[in-house]
Write a protein that holds these residues in place. Structure first.
Motif, short mmCIF file in Angstrom:
data_model
loop_
_atom_site.label_atom_id
_atom_site.label_comp_id
_atom_site.label_asym_id
_atom_site.label_seq_id
_atom_site.Cartn_x
_atom_site.Cartn_y
_atom_site.Cartn_z
N GLU A 192 0.83 -1.21 0.00
CA GLU A 192 0.00 0.00 0.00
C GLU A 192 0.86 1.25 0.00
O GLU A 192 0.61 2.20 -0.76
N GLY A 193 1.89 1.25 0.83
CA GLY A 193 2.79 2.40 0.86
C GLY A 193 3.58 2.55 -0.43
O GLY A 193 3.85 3.66 -0.89
N PHE A 194 3.95 1.40 -1.04
CA PHE A 194 4.69 1.43 -2.29
C PHE A 194 3.85 2.05 -3.40
O PHE A 194 4.32 2.89 -4.17
N GLU A 195 2.59 1.64 -3.49
CA GLU A 195 1.74 2.18 -4.54
C GLU A 195 1.46 3.67 -4.31
O GLU A 195 1.36 4.44 -5.27
N ALA A 196 1.34 4.08 -3.04
CA ALA A 196 1.18 5.51 -2.76
C ALA A 196 2.42 6.28 -3.19
O ALA A 196 2.32 7.40 -3.74
N ALA A 197 3.60 5.68 -2.98
CA ALA A 197 4.85 6.34 -3.39
C ALA A 197 4.95 6.42 -4.91
O ALA A 197 5.42 7.41 -5.47
#
Length: 410
Positions: A192-197
Motif C-alpha cells: 500500500e505504501g509502495f503504490e502511494a509512493a
C-alpha cells in the motif's frame, strides 16, 4: 552515419569488406542450421565520453582481439591474419567516432556452432583488457547508484540515439529512477505504501497478480510515453533495473522500519504494561510521520535524480557533438589539401614522373615562376574559403548525426 555512409563503414571481420552484402552472408550461414535458435550474435564496443577517438585501424584491431577473447576467432598462429583465423562469418561496422558494432553468425562456414557460453563474463574481461591496452576509461563492472543509468538499463539502439540527440534521459531511464525513489520512500510501508509512493513519483503501475492473489511483481509506465499506436509503453521491473525485481523489492517494503527513539515519560500510578503500550504507539506514530515526510519529499527527490540523469545524457550528447566536429574538421582539412594539390598541379604542371611539363614551364624565368606561384597561392586561398563555406553547411549535420550514434564496458 559514418564516413559518409548512412549504414556505417565496414572496417573489419572476414566477410564483404565492401559493406554491401555482409548481412545476407551471415543470414545464409545461419540458415544452414535451422535448429539453432538466435543464430546471430551482436555486441557493441563503445568509448566513454572524454576518451580519445580511435582510428579505424585501432577499432578493427580492438574488435579482432575482442573476437578472439570471445572464441569465434581461433587462437592459432599469430602470423595468420585475423580474418583467416575465424570459422564464423563476422563483421565490424563503425557507426560513429566512439563505437563499433560486431555481428557474428554462431553457425560457421564449416557448420560448427559457437555456443557463446558465459558471453557476458567473457565480454567484461575482454573489455577490461582493451581499456588498459588503448588507454581508455575504466568502466565499472558492478552496478552502483552512479552506474545504474548505463549498466542496468537495457536500452535499445533507438533509445540510445534519441537520448544522444535530445540530451535528455530516455523514458526508460526516467522511469527506473522514479521507481527506485519510490522503493526508497516506501521502505517498511508494504504494498500500500509502495503504490502511494509510485503515485507521488508520477509512475503508472499494475500488479502482476496470479489467480490465487499472489503478486509476482509490477509493471510500470511513464505517463505520456506511448508507442506509434498511441498505447502506453509498459516495462517489467527487470527491463528497468535488476535491483527492482520483486524478490528484492518485497523484503524492503515488508521489513518494518526501525523505530526511532522516543521519550514517553511514565505517568503517576501508571502500570508498566500501559506505559509500554504508550511507547509502542508513540514509536508507530513516529514511523508513520517519517514515512509521510518521505512521501512529501518524493517529488523533489525524483526531480533531482532525473535532473542528474539528464545532465549525464547532456554530457554524452556534447561528447558526440565534439566527435562529430572533429570528423568534420578532418574532412575539411582533407578537402583543403586536395584542392591545393589540384591547384598546384594546374599551375606548375604534373608532378615528376606523372607526365611531361611544357617547355615554357621548364624554361620560364624566375619572375614568371614567382608570378605563377602568387596566382596559385591566391587561387588556393579562395578555394579554401569556398571549401570551408561548403563544409560548414554540412558540418552541423555531420555533428548531429555523430551525436545520435550509440565505453567499452557494456
Amino acid at each position: 552515419m559514418y564516413a559518409g555512409r548512412s549504414g556505417g563503414a565496414v572496417i573489419g571481420g572476414n566477410v564483404c569488406l565492401d559493406g554491401t552484402t555482409w548481412a545476407s552472408i551471415l543470414s545464409d550461414a545461419a540458415r544452414t542450421r535451422p535448429d539453432i535458435t538466435r543464430p546471430i550474435w551482436h555486441a557493441s564496443l563503445r568509448c566513454a565520453p572524454g576518451d580519445r577517438t580511435l582510428t579505424d585501424e585501432e577499432w578493427a584491431e580492438a574488435a579482432a582481439l575482442f573476437a578472439e577473447a570471445m572464441g569465434f576467432v581461433d587462437r592459432i598462429d599469430a602470423d595468420i591474419d585475423w580474418h583467416q583465423r575465424a570459422t564464423q562469418p563476422w563483421v565490424v561496422v563503425r557507426h560513429g567516432a566512439d563505437h563499433v558494432h560486431i555481428a557474428v553468425s554462431r553457425v560457421g562456414f564449416d557448420g560448427r556452432v559457437w555456443h557463446a557460453r558465459q558471453d557476458y563474463r567473457q565480454a567484461q574481461a575482454a573489455c577490461a583488457q582493451l581499456e588498459q591496452m588503448y588507454g581508455l576509461s575504466v568502466a565499472p563492472r558492478t552496478s552502483t547508484k552512479d552506474t545504474q543509468r548505463t549498466a542496468d538499463h537495457q536500452l535499445s539502439a533507438g533509445e540510445w540515439r534519441r537520448g544522444q540527440r535530445t540530451g535528455a534521459a530516455p523514458e526508460r531511464v526516467q522511469l527506473a529512477e522514479r521507481v527506485r525513489a519510490a522503493v526508497d520512500a516506501a521502505a517498511g510501508a508494504g504494498r500500500e505504501g509502495f503504490e502511494a509512493a509510485l503515485d507521488r513519483a508520477g509512475v503508472g503501475y499494475r500488479a502482476n497478480q496470479a489467480a490465487n492473489g499472489r503478486v509476482s511483481g509490477y509493471s510500470f509506465t511513464l505517463p505520456g510515453h506511448t508507442d506509434a499506436q498511441g498505447e502506453a509503453v509498459w516495462f517489467r521491473a527487470s527491463q528497468l533495473d535488476r535491483a527492482l525485481s520483486w524478490s528484492k523489492v518485497a523484503p524492503v517494503l515488508e521489513t518494518p522500519a526501525a523505530a526511532p527513539a522516543v521519550v514517553v515519560p511514565k505517568k503517576a500510578l501508571e502500570t508498566k504494561a500501559r506505559h509500554e503500550r504508550r511507547i509502542e504507539q508513540a514509536q508507530a506514530e513516529a514511523v508513520a510521520q517519517q514515512q509521510a515526510q518521505r512521501l512529501d519529499a518524493l517529488p523533489q527527490v525524483v526531480a533531482a535524480r532525473v535532473q542528474g540523469d539528464d545532465a549525464w545524457w547532456a554530457q554524452r550528447r556534447r561528447g558526440g557533438e565534439q566527435a562529430g566536429a572533429a570528423i568534420a574538421a578532418r574532412a575539411r582539412e582533407e578537402a583543403h589539401l586536395e584542392q591545393i594539390r589540384r591547384l598546384q598541379q594546374a599551375s606548375f604542371g604534373s608532378a615528376p614522373g606523372q607526365g611531361r611539363t611544357s617547355g615554357r614551364a621548364r624554361t620560364g624565368s624566375a619572375e614568371q615562376t614567382a608570378q605563377a606561384a602568387t596566382r596559385a597561392v591566391t587561387a588556393a586561398a579562395r578555394a579554401v574559403q569556398a571549401a570551408q563555406a561548403s563544409s560548414n553547411r554540412t558540418g552541423g549535420d555531420r555533428s548531429r548525426a555523430a551525436g545520435r550514434e550509440e565505453g567499452l564496458g557494456r
